[in-house]
Enzyme design. Structure first.
Site: not given
Lengths: 738, 227
Positions: B86, B194, B196
């Site tokens: 990002c 994302h 994560e």
């Protein structure tokens, strides 16, 4: 910028400028004759006007707020601090509060809503908690006008701008539309935080010689005396108020959160008190901190970081510049604070000290510009007693409405497209709902859920209100508002543990408006007690009127629930074909204030004849038990639009069909009887589930792979394609915004 | 394996990245400030999402001048793994470790949703545990994720197999549906989604964890090869 010479105390009296600032004749007389024994000067008059505004003092609402139930075994901090705090076990506490930013959001919707988010986040970390979730409850006029479309668009953009950037997930909330909010939209933001129980902080300034430290952004001329502005009605001349709106900087606040939490975490021993500078800026934060301990303060305004030249004491004290906090720090330990803030490139400056004489003294350029008892600003505010009068519209008797539904599929499709019912995905997708990587249930289900990292627990949260019900019956409507929130929590697998509220009403000096507030608060309080969910924080937004036309009475409930075991987290979506679908609770002809009544007649009227708090509680407990016994595949609370809408919404995610029958009329499919849920279970749990629910649950049918809603009703046969229903629900809001 | 998460003022996914390594991957990880000047001792560098310096200018435009950047470039040139997610992707394009730029989303509004992606290239150190053509669901959350490069650059990305992830339903207007690319050497990956946030079943998807496991696998493979 040239500043006009300030008026002298005598000129203030003669020209009655205090009236323009919101003080009444009586209040001015009390201040000058009783509290000071002299005429207040320009700065002092300004401080009184801000601190004695409804927004800061609750002088018109205290009498009502006292009726809230605020006890309960989990309460660590009830109303009165930055935010309320509840014990959730394992030395952890949840902190939450909701606040309105209605007036600024009407004048400048982007910054108004953004700073609303910023303000409520500061309330949470000022208690020592890490902000972990945001919710918003929004109300607008109908989307038929360009102005209302603009307001929705910009309010959402403002929330998105601030929340996304600062990195707190916006995980839920609600949006509703009604003509009564034309010219008076409601923007209520709620923040939830988590903390270790033993790190709880409060906003207090005590201990002679201790330092008052100003941290965060510099002070400018934005939002000067915004609290007085929020405590008055709008008129067509609203544009004059533009300077009363603040501008937010989420990057600055991100640094401020990190720095403050570092101070709380690592320098707790020298931190006496901490408070956010919200409404009325420096004066309210510092005076409130001092008054809690009966202290006085000496502040030197020349030391206040300023980003504009030639600011007057009045402007410095009443500025509502954002992203600022006040600390009270033990004498001699100031450098530790400066070092932390230096790391984050933020200002931290000692601006004064605590004194024991109880005086609030301000100096500016070598002159004392204010010397008044601290208590006079905070504790001596008059409390007004109002007597309510039942609004005229409640005295009219009219037969309750029962809709005539000729084509049930078509009606269902239309109800699903009503903007209040329709999908809000086009709004929610603008909010980062997953930052912090704790979001289990994102916006769109009954309640949003975030897990508590390193535990097996989660928090469910929701923001809810149905103002139409409260308009038609403030007392029952207040009970329903809390009940619906609790149903949302229960449906998601949680147990309600507490609420915060935003009391949005019209002018309290009007007896009918006061009645609405008083009755709904009593209804809210009674329901809170029933669900063992105390009121731990909140705010009041009165004078929501434009040109004498008030909004619907809209107390918004923000509720938090605890999910003790993550296996109990439940969503509203139907899961698998073959599962059995039940409706829990009884359906009556309840159409007063309903979505279908508004859709078909354009107005709302009628009474509530079937709501019973005990039944509500009973049904919630049954559903809760069923979830905890792992019998439930999906659970959805019934609200606007009734059973038809709830069944359809549950079917959308997996695009499953349902085949069954119901002993209800087509019209009753849209009844908004309370205390109901739609539940789906695996067929092998049928007997266990039915034994638990007894008479409270009725089998509708089973889920089918074939995506058709096929339900035989008492008077009609509902057959509709799930995809057709979904399209009208999903696209409605986007189409209306075009 | 030791990971560094580089935190800039305004990074807000730094801890998400940190916990993904520490709790989900269960490897060693350290949060380091962008004021540091060295990445010595680290085996991989992770640049998290957020709004560095508020992103009031072009995203990543100020982060470019942070103290850590020369060390990061040196780290990348030494062929060590660098992942930017990002805002991290935006920063990597700003500092020239990756080609192209991220523009405002075509809709001009922020988009946060779970996004279906295709693993186009599973022969990178970041994707070796995915199957080629595998469909995965990873959350996106960005206002400026619309990847742009000129035709010549795009042809080069394609011919070098630098396009790693593509969107199945392009949400933001990215050219060639690009969701993530590597540099020519393949040791620097930038992606808007994302991973994560998709490392545990309770968060709805574990399909992002595979990416971190891939990094670990190639690191261990590299160690074995060296030994």
């Amino acid at each position: 910028m040239l500043t006009k010479p300030e008026l002298s105390p005598q000129e203030i009296k003669d020209q009655k400028v205090y009236l323009e600032w919101g003080l009444t004749e009586e209040e001015y007389t009390t201040i000058s004759k009783k509290l000071l024994g002299r005429l207040p000067n320009y700065t002092e008059t300004g401080l009184f006007s801000g601190m004695w505004s409804e927004h800061c003092s609750y002088k018109n609402s205290k009498q009502v707020l006292k009726k809230f139930w605020t006890e309960g075994s989990r309460v660590l901090q009830g109303p009165g601090e930055g935010a309320g705090v509840l014990d959730i076990g394992d030395n952890q506490a949840v902190v939450f509060k909701a606040e309105s930013h209605n007036h600024p959001s009407f004048v400048e919707p982007f910054q108004g809503s953004a700073t609303g988010v910023g303000g409520i986040i500061r309330d949470i970390f000022s208690m020592g908690a890490k902000p972990v979730a945001l919710l918003d409850s929004l109300r607008f006029g109908e989307l038929s006008t360009p102005k209302n479309k603009y307001l929705l668009d910009q309010v959402v953009a403002g929330i998105s701008h601030y929340g996304n950037s600062i990195g707190v997930p916006t995980i839920g909330g609600e949006i509703a539309f009604d003509a009564s909010y034309d010219g008076n939209p409601l923007v209520n933001a709620m923040c939830v935080g988590l903390m270790d129980k033993d790190k709880l902080k409060s906003g207090v300034a005590k201990g002679e010689g201790n330092s008052i430290i100003y941290v965060g952004a510099k002070t400018g001329r934005d939002g000067i005396n915004g609290a007085s502005f929020a405590s008055s009605e709008f008129s067509d001349g609203e544009d004059l108020n533009r300077s009363a709106v603040q501008v937010g900087d989420p990057f600055m606040e991100k640094l401020l959160v990190d720095a403050c939490l570092e101070v709380i975490d690592k320098h707790s021993d020298i931190l006496v008190g901490i408070q956010d500078m919200g409404a009325c800026g420096l004066v309210s934060s510092s005076a409130e901190m001092a008054s809690k301990a009966g202290s006085g303060l000496n502040l030197n305004l020349d030391l206040v970081p300023q980003r504009e030249d030639h600011m007057t004491p009045y402007e410095i004290m009443l500025s509502e510049s954002q992203e600022r906090m006040v600390f009270c720090i033990k004498k001699g330990h100031e450098q530790e604070i400066f070092d932390v803030f230096k790391k984050y490139n933020l200002d931290a400056v000692t601006i004064g000290e605590v004194v024991n004489d109880g005086h609030y003294t301000l100096t500016h350029q070598g002159e004392v510009v204010c010397d008044i008892p601290t208590a006079s600003l905070v504790d001596d505010v008059p409390e007004y007693q109002h007597v309510g009068q039942k609004p005229k519209h409640l005295l009219e008797t009219k037969e309750n409405f029962v809709p005539e539904v000729t084509d049930v599929a078509e009606t269902l499709s239309k109800v699903l497209a009503q903007p209040t019912v329709a999908s809000k995905e086009s709004v929610f997708r603008q909010y980062d709902s997953r930052v912090q990587a704790n979001t289990v249930v994102a916006p769109g289900s009954d309640a949003a859920v975030i897990r508590v990292r390193n535990t097996n627990k989660s928090l469910a949260m929701t923001m809810d209100s149905n103002a139409r019900y409260i308009y038609l019956d403030p007392y029952i409507g207040g009970q329903i508002a809390v009940s619906e929130s609790a149903r949302n929590i229960v449906a998601s697998g949680g147990t309600p543990i507490g609420i915060t509220d935003c009391l949005n009403f019209g002018n309290p000096e009007n007896d009918e408006r006061f009645y609405e507030m008083d009755q709904s608060v009593q209804g809210i309080s009674k329901a809170c007690q029933t669900f063992d969910a105390p009121v731990i924080s909140g705010n009041v937004s009165l004078y929501n009127e434009t040109d004498k036309k008030a909004i619907y009475p809209t107390p918004v409930i923000g509720m938090v629930g605890l999910i003790e075991d993550n296996r109990h987290i439940t969503t509203q979506d139907f899961k698998t074909a073959g599962d059995l679908v039940y409706v829990v609770g009884q359906t009556f002809d309840d159409f007063s204030g309903s979505e279908i009544q508004k859709m078909m007649t354009g107005e709302i009227y009628g009474s509530f004849d079937h709501f019973d708090l005990e039944t509500e509680h009973h049904n919630q407990q049954l559903v809760s038990k069923a979830i905890k016994q792992n019998l439930v595949q999906s659970a959805h609370d019934l609200s606007e639009g009734g059973l038809g809408v709830a069944l359809a919404e549950s079917a959308f995610a997996q695009e499953l069909g349902i085949k069954g029958k119901l002993d209800l009329t087509a019209a009753q499919l849209f009844s908004e009887s309370q205390s109901r849920f739609v539940i789906s279970i695996k067929p092998e749990h049928k007997s266990e589930f039915e034994a638990l629910m007894q008479d409270s649950a009725t089998l509708i049918g089973e889920l089918t792979q074939e995506p058709t809603v096929d339900i035989k009703l008492a008077d009609q046969h509902l057959i509709a394609q799930v995809s057709d229903l979904k399209n009208s629900w999903k696209d409605s809001l986007t189409c209306l915004m075009k | 394996m030791k990971f560094a998460v580089i935190s800039f003022p305004g990074s807000n996914c730094d801890y998400d990245m940190y916990y993904a390594i520490k709790d989900a991957l269960q490897e060693e990880v350290e949060m380091i400030s962008c004021d540091e000047t060295s990445l010595d001792g680290f085996d991989a560098a992770l640049i998290p999402g957020g709004f560095s310096y508020g992103d009031y200018l072009r995203s990543g435009a100020i982060a470019k001048f942070a103290n850590i950047i020369p060390a990061l470039i040196e780290f990348a040139n030494a062929n060590k793994p660098v992942l930017g997610v990002c805002n991290g992707f935006q920063i990597l394009t700003e500092i020239g470790l990756l080609p192209g730029a991220l523009q405002h989303n075509k809709s001009m509004s922020f988009i946060s949703q779970i996004e279906p992606l295709t693993v186009v290239n599973n022969e990178t150190l970041f994707t070796n545990l995915y199957k080629k053509g595998q469909h995965i669901n990873i959350p996106i959350a960005h206002g400026e994720g619309n990847y742009y490069c000129d035709d010549a650059q795009l042809a080069e990305l394609k011919s070098n197999n630098q396009i790693v992830f593509t969107y199945d339903n392009n949400p933001n207007g990215s050219c060639a549906d690009i969701a993530g690319i590597t540099n020519q050497a393949g040791n620097v990956l930038g992606m808007m989604p994302h991973p994560e946030r998709a490392v545990e079943t309770i968060l709805g998807s574990e399909e992002g964890l595979t990416l971190f496991q891939s990094i670990l696998k190639s690191f261990k493979g590299e160690l074995n090869r060296v030994n």
